[in-house]
Design a protein around this motif. Sequence first.
Motif, mmCIF file in Angstrom:
data_model
loop_
_atom_site.group_PDB
_atom_site.id
_atom_site.type_symbol
_atom_site.label_atom_id
_atom_site.label_comp_id
_atom_site.label_asym_id
_atom_site.label_seq_id
_atom_site.Cartn_x
_atom_site.Cartn_y
_atom_site.Cartn_z
ATOM 1 N N GLU A 76 0.824 -1.206 0.000
ATOM 2 C CA GLU A 76 0.000 0.000 0.000
ATOM 3 C C GLU A 76 0.861 1.260 0.000
ATOM 4 N N ILE A 77 1.843 1.331 0.909
ATOM 5 C CA ILE A 77 2.673 2.552 0.970
ATOM 6 C C ILE A 77 3.632 2.629 -0.206
ATOM 7 N N THR A 78 4.037 1.448 -0.746
ATOM 8 C CA THR A 78 4.918 1.456 -1.925
ATOM 9 C C THR A 78 4.168 1.996 -3.145
ATOM 10 N N GLY A 79 2.911 1.573 -3.301
ATOM 11 C CA GLY A 79 2.119 2.021 -4.438
ATOM 12 C C GLY A 79 1.821 3.518 -4.402
ATOM 13 N N LYS A 80 1.834 4.092 -3.201
ATOM 14 C CA LYS A 80 1.526 5.527 -3.078
ATOM 15 C C LYS A 80 2.770 6.347 -2.729
ATOM 16 N N ARG A 81 3.915 5.723 -2.898
ATOM 17 C CA ARG A 81 5.199 6.395 -2.650
ATOM 18 C C ARG A 81 5.381 7.544 -3.648
ATOM 19 N N GLY A 82 5.658 8.733 -3.128
ATOM 20 C CA GLY A 82 5.853 9.885 -3.985
ATOM 21 C C GLY A 82 4.576 10.592 -4.373
ATOM 22 N N LYS A 83 3.431 9.910 -4.186
ATOM 23 C CA LYS A 83 2.143 10.524 -4.491
ATOM 24 C C LYS A 83 1.485 11.008 -3.203
ATOM 25 N N GLU A 84 1.241 10.062 -2.289
ATOM 26 C CA GLU A 84 0.644 10.423 -1.003
ATOM 27 C C GLU A 84 1.668 10.444 0.132
ATOM 28 N N PHE A 85 2.696 9.589 -0.003
ATOM 29 C CA PHE A 85 3.658 9.441 1.087
ATOM 30 C C PHE A 85 5.068 9.844 0.651
ATOM 31 N N GLU A 86 5.805 10.430 1.580
ATOM 32 C CA GLU A 86 7.185 10.878 1.323
ATOM 33 C C GLU A 86 8.068 9.676 0.971
ATOM 34 N N PRO A 87 8.739 9.712 -0.186
ATOM 35 C CA PRO A 87 9.555 8.565 -0.614
ATOM 36 C C PRO A 87 10.585 8.108 0.414
ATOM 37 N N ALA A 88 11.326 9.030 0.993
ATOM 38 C CA ALA A 88 12.372 8.657 1.955
ATOM 39 C C ALA A 88 11.788 7.951 3.172
ATOM 40 N N ILE A 89 10.580 8.364 3.562
ATOM 41 C CA ILE A 89 9.937 7.754 4.730
ATOM 42 C C ILE A 89 9.407 6.365 4.386
ATOM 43 N N VAL A 90 8.834 6.228 3.198
ATOM 44 C CA VAL A 90 8.379 4.911 2.740
ATOM 45 C C VAL A 90 9.566 3.953 2.659
ATOM 46 N N ASP A 91 10.661 4.426 2.077
ATOM 47 C CA ASP A 91 11.850 3.575 1.942
ATOM 48 C C ASP A 91 12.387 3.156 3.310
ATOM 49 N N ALA A 92 12.386 4.073 4.247
ATOM 50 C CA ALA A 92 12.889 3.759 5.598
ATOM 51 C C ALA A 92 11.999 2.727 6.276
ATOM 52 N N CYS A 93 10.690 2.863 6.108
ATOM 53 C CA CYS A 93 9.751 1.918 6.712
ATOM 54 C C CYS A 93 9.941 0.507 6.132
ATOM 55 N N ILE A 94 10.053 0.435 4.824
ATOM 56 C CA ILE A 94 10.251 -0.866 4.165
ATOM 57 C C ILE A 94 11.579 -1.479 4.599
ATOM 58 N N ARG A 95 12.609 -0.647 4.695
ATOM 59 C CA ARG A 95 13.924 -1.120 5.126
ATOM 60 C C ARG A 95 13.863 -1.705 6.537
ATOM 61 N N LEU A 96 13.111 -1.077 7.400
ATOM 62 C CA LEU A 96 12.981 -1.562 8.778
ATOM 63 C C LEU A 96 12.440 -2.990 8.811
ATOM 64 N N PHE A 97 11.381 -3.234 8.041
ATOM 65 C CA PHE A 97 10.731 -4.548 8.063
ATOM 66 C C PHE A 97 11.508 -5.604 7.273
ATOM 67 N N ARG A 98 12.020 -5.222 6.099
ATOM 68 C CA ARG A 98 12.603 -6.232 5.201
ATOM 69 C C ARG A 98 14.094 -6.439 5.386
ATOM 70 N N GLU A 99 14.784 -5.465 5.922
ATOM 71 C CA GLU A 99 16.230 -5.607 6.068
ATOM 72 C C GLU A 99 16.690 -5.609 7.528
ATOM 73 N N LEU A 100 15.964 -4.904 8.368
ATOM 74 C CA LEU A 100 16.415 -4.752 9.757
ATOM 75 C C LEU A 100 15.567 -5.556 10.745
ATOM 76 N N ASP A 101 14.681 -6.402 10.203
ATOM 77 C CA ASP A 101 13.873 -7.324 11.025
ATOM 78 C C ASP A 101 13.062 -6.617 12.111
ATOM 79 N N TYR A 102 12.543 -5.453 11.782
ATOM 80 C CA TYR A 102 11.723 -4.725 12.750
ATOM 81 C C TYR A 102 10.378 -5.429 12.911
ATOM 82 N N ILE A 103 9.902 -5.449 14.152
ATOM 83 C CA ILE A 103 8.592 -6.037 14.449
ATOM 84 C C ILE A 103 7.796 -5.038 15.310
ATOM 85 N N ILE A 104 6.572 -4.749 14.893
ATOM 86 C CA ILE A 104 5.724 -3.881 15.707
ATOM 87 C C ILE A 104 5.359 -4.619 16.981
ATOM 88 N N PRO A 105 5.555 -3.994 18.141
ATOM 89 C CA PRO A 105 5.236 -4.680 19.399
ATOM 90 C C PRO A 105 3.751 -4.978 19.509
#
Length: 360
Positions: free
Chosen positions: A330-359
């Motif tokens: 959802e946020i990838t599809g709206k990256r640059g349109k509704e959501f700030e690209p750098a913030i979308v990229d950081a969020c995706i990086r957290l989950f896919r590369e840094l193994d972040y888990i929402i408590p």
Amino acid sequence: FQLPRHLECLREPCDWLVDMHDKGNILAVDDTPASLKLLTDILKAEGYEVRSAITGELALHAAAVNPPDLILLDIRMPIMNGIEVCRCLKADSRTRDVPVIFVSASSDLSEILLGFEAGAVDYVTKPYQRDELLARVRTHLELNRLRNRLEALVEARTAELRASERKLRDSLLATITGFAVFVELRDPYTAGHQRRVAHLANAIAKEIRLTDHQIEGVNLAGKIHDIGKIQIPSEILSKPGRLSRVEFELIKQHPECGYDILKAVSFPWPLAEIVLQHHERLDGSGYPRGLSSDQILVEAKILAVADVVESMISHRPYRPGLGLEAALDEITGKRGKEFEPAIVDACIRLFRELDYIIPG
């Protein structure tokens, strides 16, 4: 030496400026033994504790081992002259604040200027008048004690202000936490939503390297971003079916309601504005004010992404959780349109590369 009237409060009952039992510790430096003895005798007769040094090297050692309250220093000495000694004293953290008075037979203006440039506070020309010398010594000792006293007062007041600031911050945090708990008590289906959004927003803010102050603001704003829902009927918040157009319009008022609640409180962060803007979008399609691009605070842009991701992952009265991949798509599809690209990229990086888990 007379204190200005507005500084008279610095005097204490013991009259710290003129304590006859501790007039001051002075280091006298002169390469001529007779001159050194005369200077030492004059000072001792006035009740000062005096140490003497006949070379610049000895003077530096004596000052470093036991820093004096004042140094009387001859300029023209062999091997290491007074200018060099003064520069060394000012370069040493142990002695840089000790006032230095040059005592010299030279009246050469260029030499006098060099002395002041090296860090001296005064210059006495030989042969000196006893009373003049003592007056200068007394003045600079008292000025130095006054400066030290002022520094101590500033340090004490600063410590008090920091303690007061910590208490205020703790009070603000307690207030914010109370707000968050109250909102979630009214909406059991989204219990923990604000806390989880705050956690993810905090991680994103760190990932894009906001300042520590901004990161704290993002975290706190996340914990209360839905505070405006206090004014929305609980039956709408917990409705299991699809919302009507009117009900949805009521829901859309919660950023403005949150702003109205928070705007009167003087927080160290723009919490009211962040809460107001967390549903705004880059292309202007958001609400309540249709802001776009640079009109939106970076903290609000972070909350926008964190809010969408957490909402899609979690269960809601009207649907089960959609899962992490759907949220990231959802946020990838709206990256640059509704959501700030750098913030979308950081969020995706957290989950896919840094193994972040929402408590949970």
